[in-house]
Every structure is written in C-alpha cells, then in structure tokens.
Scaffold this motif. Structure first.
Motif, PDB file in Angstrom:
ATOM      1  N   GLU A 123     -10.924  56.801  28.183  1.00 55.86           N
ATOM      2  CA  GLU A 123     -12.202  56.915  27.484  1.00 55.86           C
ATOM      3  C   GLU A 123     -12.983  55.606  27.535  1.00 55.86           C
ATOM      4  O   GLU A 123     -14.211  55.613  27.560  1.00 55.86           O
ATOM      5  CB  GLU A 123     -11.957  57.347  26.030  1.00 55.86           C
ATOM      6  N   VAL A 124     -12.276  54.481  27.552  1.00 51.38           N
ATOM      7  CA  VAL A 124     -12.950  53.189  27.686  1.00 51.38           C
ATOM      8  C   VAL A 124     -13.645  53.099  29.040  1.00 51.38           C
ATOM      9  O   VAL A 124     -14.813  52.698  29.140  1.00 51.38           O
ATOM     10  CB  VAL A 124     -11.949  52.033  27.515  1.00 51.38           C
ATOM     11  N   LEU A 125     -12.936  53.479  30.102  1.00 52.78           N
ATOM     12  CA  LEU A 125     -13.520  53.433  31.446  1.00 52.78           C
ATOM     13  C   LEU A 125     -14.682  54.410  31.565  1.00 52.78           C
ATOM     14  O   LEU A 125     -15.684  54.121  32.226  1.00 52.78           O
ATOM     15  CB  LEU A 125     -12.447  53.728  32.493  1.00 52.78           C
ATOM     16  N   ALA A 126     -14.558  55.574  30.921  1.00 53.47           N
ATOM     17  CA  ALA A 126     -15.656  56.546  30.959  1.00 53.47           C
ATOM     18  C   ALA A 126     -16.887  55.978  30.271  1.00 53.47           C
ATOM     19  O   ALA A 126     -18.028  56.209  30.705  1.00 53.47           O
ATOM     20  CB  ALA A 126     -15.221  57.848  30.295  1.00 53.47           C
ATOM     21  N   ALA A 127     -16.688  55.222  29.184  1.00 55.46           N
ATOM     22  CA  ALA A 127     -17.822  54.615  28.488  1.00 55.46           C
ATOM     23  C   ALA A 127     -18.451  53.492  29.291  1.00 55.46           C
ATOM     24  O   ALA A 127     -19.613  53.149  29.093  1.00 55.46           O
ATOM     25  CB  ALA A 127     -17.372  54.088  27.123  1.00 55.46           C
ATOM     26  N   ALA A 128     -17.682  52.915  30.220  1.00 57.17           N
ATOM     27  CA  ALA A 128     -18.157  51.747  30.962  1.00 57.17           C
ATOM     28  C   ALA A 128     -19.029  52.108  32.159  1.00 57.17           C
ATOM     29  O   ALA A 128     -19.734  51.250  32.682  1.00 57.17           O
ATOM     30  CB  ALA A 128     -16.969  50.912  31.438  1.00 57.17           C
ATOM     31  N   ILE A 129     -18.966  53.345  32.618  1.00 57.56           N
ATOM     32  CA  ILE A 129     -19.744  53.717  33.802  1.00 57.56           C
ATOM     33  C   ILE A 129     -20.771  54.781  33.428  1.00 57.56           C
ATOM     34  O   ILE A 129     -20.578  55.542  32.484  1.00 57.56           O
ATOM     35  CB  ILE A 129     -18.838  54.212  34.959  1.00 57.56           C
ATOM     36  N   PRO A 130     -21.889  54.859  34.143  1.00 57.91           N
ATOM     37  CA  PRO A 130     -22.929  55.844  33.831  1.00 57.91           C
ATOM     38  C   PRO A 130     -22.426  57.275  33.953  1.00 57.91           C
ATOM     39  O   PRO A 130     -21.483  57.562  34.700  1.00 57.91           O
ATOM     40  CB  PRO A 130     -24.012  55.547  34.880  1.00 57.91           C
ATOM     41  N   VAL A 131     -23.077  58.167  33.227  1.00 57.39           N
ATOM     42  CA  VAL A 131     -22.662  59.573  33.193  1.00 57.39           C
ATOM     43  C   VAL A 131     -22.602  60.176  34.593  1.00 57.39           C
ATOM     44  O   VAL A 131     -21.652  60.891  34.944  1.00 57.39           O
ATOM     45  CB  VAL A 131     -23.623  60.376  32.295  1.00 57.39           C
ATOM     46  N   ALA A 132     -23.592  59.902  35.419  1.00 57.16           N
ATOM     47  CA  ALA A 132     -23.631  60.498  36.757  1.00 57.16           C
ATOM     48  C   ALA A 132     -22.401  60.103  37.574  1.00 57.16           C
ATOM     49  O   ALA A 132     -21.849  60.924  38.317  1.00 57.16           O
ATOM     50  CB  ALA A 132     -24.907  60.072  37.487  1.00 57.16           C
ATOM     51  N   LEU A 133     -21.949  58.866  37.449  1.00 55.73           N
ATOM     52  CA  LEU A 133     -20.780  58.415  38.202  1.00 55.73           C
ATOM     53  C   LEU A 133     -19.493  58.954  37.606  1.00 55.73           C
ATOM     54  O   LEU A 133     -18.549  59.271  38.328  1.00 55.73           O
ATOM     55  CB  LEU A 133     -20.747  56.890  38.251  1.00 55.73           C
ATOM     56  N   ARG A 134     -19.437  59.093  36.279  1.00 50.64           N
ATOM     57  CA  ARG A 134     -18.210  59.648  35.692  1.00 50.64           C
ATOM     58  C   ARG A 134     -18.101  61.146  35.963  1.00 50.64           C
ATOM     59  O   ARG A 134     -17.038  61.730  35.819  1.00 50.64           O
ATOM     60  CB  ARG A 134     -18.141  59.327  34.202  1.00 50.64           C
ATOM     61  N   GLN A 135     -19.219  61.772  36.367  1.00 47.87           N
ATOM     62  CA  GLN A 135     -19.182  63.184  36.750  1.00 47.87           C
ATOM     63  C   GLN A 135     -18.900  63.377  38.232  1.00 47.87           C
ATOM     64  O   GLN A 135     -18.839  64.512  38.707  1.00 47.87           O
ATOM     65  CB  GLN A 135     -20.504  63.854  36.379  1.00 47.87           C
ATOM     66  N   GLY A 136     -18.732  62.275  38.969  1.00 47.46           N
ATOM     67  CA  GLY A 136     -18.313  62.384  40.355  1.00 47.46           C
ATOM     68  C   GLY A 136     -19.400  62.224  41.390  1.00 47.46           C
ATOM     69  O   GLY A 136     -19.142  62.395  42.591  1.00 47.46           O
ATOM     70  N   GLU A 137     -20.622  61.892  40.981  1.00 46.73           N
ATOM     71  CA  GLU A 137     -21.682  61.687  41.970  1.00 46.73           C
ATOM     72  C   GLU A 137     -21.365  60.494  42.866  1.00 46.73           C
ATOM     73  O   GLU A 137     -20.656  59.565  42.474  1.00 46.73           O
ATOM     74  CB  GLU A 137     -23.027  61.455  41.282  1.00 46.73           C
ATOM     75  N   ALA A 138     -21.893  60.539  44.082  1.00 48.65           N
ATOM     76  CA  ALA A 138     -21.656  59.449  45.025  1.00 48.65           C
ATOM     77  C   ALA A 138     -22.261  58.149  44.506  1.00 48.65           C
ATOM     78  O   ALA A 138     -23.346  58.140  43.930  1.00 48.65           O
ATOM     79  CB  ALA A 138     -22.250  59.795  46.389  1.00 48.65           C
ATOM     80  N   ALA A 139     -21.546  57.067  44.750  1.00 46.96           N
ATOM     81  CA  ALA A 139     -22.020  55.750  44.292  1.00 46.96           C
ATOM     82  C   ALA A 139     -22.968  55.165  45.323  1.00 46.96           C
ATOM     83  O   ALA A 139     -22.678  54.176  45.990  1.00 46.96           O
ATOM     84  CB  ALA A 139     -20.834  54.819  44.059  1.00 46.96           C
ATOM     85  N   GLU A 140     -24.100  55.811  45.462  1.00 44.24           N
ATOM     86  CA  GLU A 140     -25.094  55.330  46.423  1.00 44.24           C
ATOM     87  C   GLU A 140     -26.474  55.392  45.790  1.00 44.24           C
ATOM     88  O   GLU A 140     -26.760  56.248  44.945  1.00 44.24           O
ATOM     89  CB  GLU A 140     -25.049  56.167  47.710  1.00 44.24           C
ATOM     90  N   LEU A 141     -27.308  54.456  46.182  1.00 50.84           N
ATOM     91  CA  LEU A 141     -28.645  54.362  45.611  1.00 50.84           C
ATOM     92  C   LEU A 141     -29.511  55.529  46.057  1.00 50.84           C
ATOM     93  O   LEU A 141     -29.443  55.978  47.199  1.00 50.84           O
ATOM     94  CB  LEU A 141     -29.302  53.041  46.021  1.00 50.84           C
ATOM     95  N   SER A 142     -30.322  56.022  45.142  1.00 49.57           N
ATOM     96  CA  SER A 142     -31.262  57.098  45.442  1.00 49.57           C
ATOM     97  C   SER A 142     -32.614  56.494  45.787  1.00 49.57           C
ATOM     98  O   SER A 142     -32.914  55.345  45.457  1.00 49.57           O
ATOM     99  CB  SER A 142     -31.420  58.021  44.226  1.00 49.57           C
TER     100      SER A 142
END
Length: 764
Positions: A123-142
């Motif tokens: 839960e700490v790690l989930a709080a540390a990253i944005p929602v989109a990334l914790r939901q599995g979206e690619a870590a690439e700039l839009s």
C-alpha cells in the motif's frame, strides 16, 4: 541449468508481507510495453522490450494472479530460494517494465516508511506512484496539447487587442516567452496560471496562436533566469550563505510573515539549477499552486512539473515521469509529491512546514516533512523547512542544534510589521459577532482604498440551529456533532460525515417556529458586511465558495487588482498568500484554540493567529490587526501578541516538557471504530493487554486508554483510541512491531476497523 528466479512482490493489500512468484516462463511471458522510461543511469536494454529474456529487478511492476483477482505489484527483491514449496508458487502474468519504474533510492524510502509507520509495503508503494501507473499503464510520456504563436501573433501590435484585455495580456506573455526562446507553451501550464479559456479561443480565432500536440521535451535556454533576483537584505544574505548544497543539512528558515523567505528559496534553487540538479518544492495547499507556480515561472527559464490531487490521472502520470526522467528541473507539489522520483536530486524545500496538511490523516499515515528529512539525509542533499510559525517539533530540533536555524526577523523591502490590537468582547454589543469598533475600523480602511481581510474559521451561516422555546439543537443523527446552517443553498449540513437535509422551519420537538441560528459562520459574516458596506465587493473564501476549478486563482487575481474590497474566509486565507493591498486584518474570535481537547490546540491557535495577522501590511502600506476575544488577559494570548512566537513556543515547550508530551516523548495512537461501541473498546483493551504483556507499563513507556475519541460517534461509527508514550523512538518501535503482528491475528481485529498512527498530529 540456470538458477530459478523468484520475485518477492509487494501487492496493494492490507497484509503486511510480500508474496513470492516465479518468473514467467519464456513461452508464457507477456509483451512488455514498447517503450519504458529509463529512470536511472542504466544502459538501454540490450534486448527489445518485448523479448521474454528481460529479467525482473527490484522496482519493476508485474501483473499477477492473487486469489481470484489480478493485481499490479512491485518487485522488491529477486532471489533463488523461497520458504514456500516451489510447486505452489504461481508465475507472474507479465513484467510491465523494461527497467525499474521505482529507482532504488525511492524504493528504499518506501521500505523505510512501511517499517516506521507499520503499514503494508504494497500500500505504501501504491501511494507513491500515480494511479495510472499503479493500474498498469505504460510508463511512457503522452503527447500534450500546446500553443504556439503564428507569424501574425509573433508580430501583432498589442494595442490591436486593447478592447480584449485578457487576450492582450495572454498574447504579451506568449510573445515574451518567444523572445526568450520558448516557442511552445503547454495548455496545462496556462490553465495552472488560471489563463482564461475564452482568451485562448479568441486568439486562436484571430489566427494569432495555433494548437498542436507535442511530446514534451525539456527546453533549457542558455539564459537560466527570466528576471533578475531581488537584492537581499543582510538577514536574507546570511541565511542563503549558510545553506550548504553539497551535503545533508536540515535548515529551519524561521522568518516572520513577509520577511522574504520565498526569495531565499528562489536564490537557493538558482544555485541548484546552475549545478545541473533538480529542486522539489512542497506546499501545503492546492490553492497555493497558481501563486507558487507563477513566481517560479517568472523567475526561471527551466521546465517545471506540478503534482497535486486536482490533476487528472494522465496529468499526474505525465508530471511524475517528467521528474523521473530529469526533464523537469523544478517540481512543485503537495504532500504526496515527496515520493516523486528525481534523476538529479539537488534540494527539497517545504514551505509552511508547520502545516498539518503535510501529515496524511487516512490510510497510510505518513508525514511528508519527516520523510523529506529521511530522504534528503540518504541523498546527501539539503532540506529547507520554512515557516513564520514553525512547529514545536522543528523549533525544538533547531534549539537542540539538530537543525540549522536561519532567522529572518525583518520584513522584506519597506514593509513594516502590522500593529496588533485586542478588542475585549465582554459586555460589548455585537452585530453578528462584530463589535462597533471593528466595523468602524473596517469602514475607515475601505474609504482609504485599503483591502480588509475578515477571518472566521467556521464555514456556513451558523454553527447550529436552536429552538428558542424548548432548547432543541440541530444534531447530526450520525455523529456527535451539530448540523451547520447554510443559506447558499439553504440546508443543514454535517461537515464530519457530509449528511445533509433541507432547512427546517418548525421545531421537531415542540413544533415551535422560534428557530434561531446560533453563532457566526462565513456566510453570516458575508451577509452582514454586504448590507453594511454595499459599495464594496465582499469576497467569501472557504471550501464551499472555492469548489470549482480555478475559483481560488480567480479570487486571488481579483484581490491583486488592488481595488478596495472585503475578504471573508477561513484558514484557507492564512496559508502563504501574498495580498499586498490588505491593510486591515480582523480576527472575529481568537478563543477557540484555548479550549481545545487536543494538546496541540494552543500551538495551532498561535500559528493560525500570526499567519492570518501576517496578511496585513505586506507592501508599502502600513497594516493593522484587530483581534476580538473574551480572554484578552489570557497569558498565552498576551505572550503571543506582545513577546512574539519564539516566547510563545518556549512557553508551550516548557508545558510539554512538564507534561511529558511530544517533542519530549514519542507517541503512537491506536484507533479503533465500529458500529458497536463495545467492539472498538474491547479491541483496544485487548491491544493494551498484549502491549502490557510485551512490555509492562513503566516510567519510560506508558499507556493511556482505551478511551472514547474526542468525537466518539462519527458517521454512525463509534471511535476509541489507545495512546502509547515512550521516552525513545527505538523503545516505541520495539513494542509496536510485535504488538501489531499479534493484534492483526486476533479474530476481533478482522471485525473492527483499526489503524495505527505513529507521531499523530491530530488527536481527534
């Protein structure tokens, strides 16, 4: 035969452990994203990102089966052996990153925070990253929408837009940016500055600007500064000279309101940027973002990123990745921005460090201020804590020389401290809570073209509705609280559980129509001032009036135009706003904090009074502060107003030391709540029995409770708490670690909602 890879994965569950998974077999490995942002100085992957031969590493995200659901977790360790039967281990479904999304430094910070606050690592790690990334979206700039000047716009005479002043102002800004080498401006950055959307459309319709989609790239013109720094006074120069940039030191920049702390921040950041590093600036409130962003954009010719909860998921992800890649040189954010990855960390600054907004009050209850100290120490970079009214913890650390104290006692420029006067409310006739003397002073300042700030820390029209005939009070059915009367729109509202009902006109007990609004709120004060001063605009600032996006920015713009007006608001007005034309601050009631059930009540009261008072006389116009009180002779109030915050803080610290309260002792608060009061009380009694068995009560370790919370019933749940006090942090955590492990195994803990708050800032 190659060694078997086993991943220890942290998952966003309430379980305080990691879970072992096997690396995906080559035939089953899912494709990774086509592009993953490199977050550290790693070489580019030797294999394409879709190859199954990519190895999992700590900090990478994985998709896994967990029970009957699929979850996104983070690898925290790679090992060859597991304590579980290998036949029972599941393989991961997919490795989502080609390189670690969470760099080692940030991963270690999250692990430390999970241990210190006794919270599940997943839960700490989930709080540390944005929602989109914790939901599995690619870590690439839009790609992002941006605006650029057309040829006509670049050469357009501004006088042609004199009938459209907002378009004229925007075009001038874009032309100034273009002359500095900035050819495109992101749409989101303009909105953060509260740029009028109609002005954008108007310039576009005239063919002066064009919209385009771009992938943000860091624009770093040769010229670092857009505007030259202000000349520092002797105290500011001395403070700046003491800020060491090449190693860790925590600096407490203790400067009176209006003393120029922001200019010290800006010049320290300038040195960091010239060294090719990044700056992270934390602010307590979203409402301060436009003002802060504007100051930084006016000064620096460098890319900025903003992180706060009012951004959508895509915007937060974008800003997070820009910071991680080093493409944003300055990152401005609220509490959660402390978890932003930095490729070239150089400095962290917390403005208004005393503010309770830096402590998360739900779920993962961390302190951004304390995590900033831990992070900066590990990175070997400076931390600046700035405040005119520092927290007692920080002030005590500075007195003990754990922090370096930087004092600013003079207001910057020609501004003088405001004159403060107490108005005794006893035996005074009141008009909606305001004395005649106060109303006369307000009129004098308005007629002299000044602006007036009226502070009342209660939303709504009145705190409660009462029957004059039988004494009935408008009580919330779900909480031990009264319903607040609102007039815009008319209704009764509980600000604790959000219960609402229409405004009633007959007493439900005796059917009388003699229902009276008791007490004052911002709406009631606003109505009085509108009737008393009809020729001047009255602007209300509270959570109700600033719900719409950019509402606060529009209010600040209106006030900063300098025309005479009345500001009526809550503590939202006290947090770092610069209103150069406010010449009078009126504080309606200064007594609330003197009767608080929380031992921090007097500290909060003193901070709030001085922060609000500091809004007056911040420019060349002299300022005055009028404070109404029934307790003008109270020693705390007298010390605060006549001897200053340092003497006030020392008085409170002496009381804390005698009472053995923080910062002289260390505290944890175990809370429990249930729809049945006896369940919450029983669970905490069980917890106390366990704690006494692990470590019996003694002078260095004491227990208080279980006791009902100050507001026992809230949102139909009964709340109780157990306080644990220890003379050292080590002793406190030596108890908490086995206690939490044992308590979560008890059957009642699964039927009762409970939480642990280490270093609590709110006792409610």
């Amino acid at each position: 035969m190659p060694a078997l890879e086993i991943y220890a994965v942290a998952l966003p569950t309430p379980l305080r452990r990691t879970f072992d998974y096997l690396a995906a077999e080559p035939a089953e490995a899912a494709p990774a994203p086509q592009q993953t942002l490199l977050l550290q100085d790693d070489p580019a992957p030797s294999q394409p990102a879709h190859e199954p031969s990519i190895k999992g590493r700590p900090g990478m995200r994985v998709s896994v089966n967990f029970g009957n659901q699929k979850l996104i977790g983070v690898i925290v360790a790679v090992k060859e052996h597991s304590e579980f039967d290998l036949k029972k281990l599941k393989p991961i479904l997919a490795l989502l990153d080609a390189t670690p999304l969470i760099p080692p430094e940030l991963l270690h910070l999250c692990q430390w925070a999970a241990h210190y606050y006794h919270h599940p690592l997943g839960e700490v790690l989930a709080a540390a990253i944005p929602v989109a990334l914790r939901q599995g979206e690619a870590a690439e700039l839009s790609t992002e929408k941006a605006w650029q000047l057309t040829v006509n716009g670049l050469h357009c005479d501004l006088n042609e837009l004199r009938r459209a002043p907002k378009q004229q102002q925007l075009l001038q800004q874009l032309q100034d940016e273009a002359r500095l080498g900035v050819s495109t401006v992101l749409h989101k950055d303009l909105l953060l500055q509260a740029v009028n959307r109609n002005a954008l459309k108007g310039l576009s319709d005239k063919g002066l600007i064009d919209a385009l989609e771009i992938t943000p790239e860091p624009l770093r013109p040769a010229k670092l500064l857009k505007t030259q720094p202000l000349v520092l006074n002797a105290e500011q120069s001395n403070a700046l000279a003491q800020i060491t940039l090449d190693d860790y030191t925590c600096h407490l920049l203790y400067g009176t309101t209006g003393s120029g702390k922001t200019e010290v921040y800006l010049q320290a950041i300038e040195q960091v940027l010239r060294a090719g590093k990044q700056a992270l600036v934390l602010i307590p409130e979203i409402g301060l973002t436009p003002q802060t962003l504007s100051r930084f954009q006016r000064r620096f010719n460098r890319p900025l990123a903003v992180l706060h909860s009012n951004l959508n998921d895509t915007e937060r992800k974008q800003a997070w990745l820009l910071a991680a890649a080093g493409d944003a040189d300055i990152i401005i954010g609220t509490r959660s921005a402390i978890f932003t990855p930095l490729r070239r960390p150089g400095i962290v600054i917390l403005d208004e460090e005393h503010d309770t907004s830096f402590k998360q009050q739900e779920g993962f209850r961390y302190s951004a201020r304390d995590l900033a100290a831990v992070r900066c120490q590990r990175l070997g970079i400076p931390l600046i804590l700035g405040s005119a009214t520092p927290s007692l913890e920080s002030y005590h650390n500075a007195r003990q020389e754990r922090y370096r104290l930087l004092l600013l006692t003079q207001r910057a420029g020609d501004a003088q401290p405001p004159a403060i006067e107490l108005i005794d409310l006893k035996r005074q006739p009141l008009q909606e809570g305001l004395t005649q003397a106060l109303l006369e002073q307000i009129e004098q300042h308005l007629l002299a073209s000044g602006q007036v700030l009226v502070f009342i820390n209660r939303r709504g029209f009145a705190p409660t509705l009462m029957c004059h005939d039988c004494g009935w009070l408008s009580q919330c059915h779900h909480c031990d609280a009264r319903l607040t009367v609102h007039q815009q729109p008319a209704h009764l509202h509980c600000h604790h559980c959000d219960y609402q009902r229409p405004l009633i006109h007959h007493c439900p007990t005796c059917n009388s129509r003699e229902l009276h609004c008791v007490g004052q709120g911002t709406e009631r004060t606003e109505t009085l001032l509108q009737n008393r001063f009809p020729d001047f605009p009255v602007i209300r600032v509270d959570r109700d009036s600033t719900r719409q996006k950019h509402a606060m920015s529009n209010i600040i713009d209106q006030v900063n135009r300098g025309e005479p007006c009345l500001l009526v608001g809550t503590q939202m007005l006290a947090k770092g706003h610069h209103f150069p034309n406010v010449t009078l601050v009126a504080i309606i009631d200064a007594d609330g904090g003197l009767f608080s059930t929380d031992f921090r009540g007097p500290e909060r009261m003193g901070q709030l009074l001085l922060q609000v008072a500091g809004r007056a006389g911040r420019a060349e116009k002299p300022g005055s502060v009028l404070i109404q009180s029934h307790l003008c002779e109270h020693p705390m109030l007298q010390t605060l107003l006549h001897q200053g915050y340092s003497a006030f803080a020392q008085l409170l610290l002496h009381e804390r030391q005698l009472s053995m309260l923080p910062p002289f002792r260390f505290m944890a608060l175990l809370r429990a709540e249930s729809s049945r009061s006896e369940n919450a009380h029983e669970l905490l009694q069980i917890a106390r029995n366990m704690a006494e068995r692990i470590c019996p009560s003694q002078p260095d370790l004491q227990y208080l409770g279980p006791l009902p919370a100050p507001m026992e019933k809230r949102n139909q749940r009964f709340r109780h708490q157990l306080q644990i006090h220890a003379s050292s942090r080590a002793q406190l955590h030596q108890l908490l670690t086995p206690l939490i492990a044992e308590l979560e195994q008890h059957p009642l803990s699964r039927r009762t909602r409970w939480s642990l708050d280490v270093d609590p800032q709110d006792m409610s």
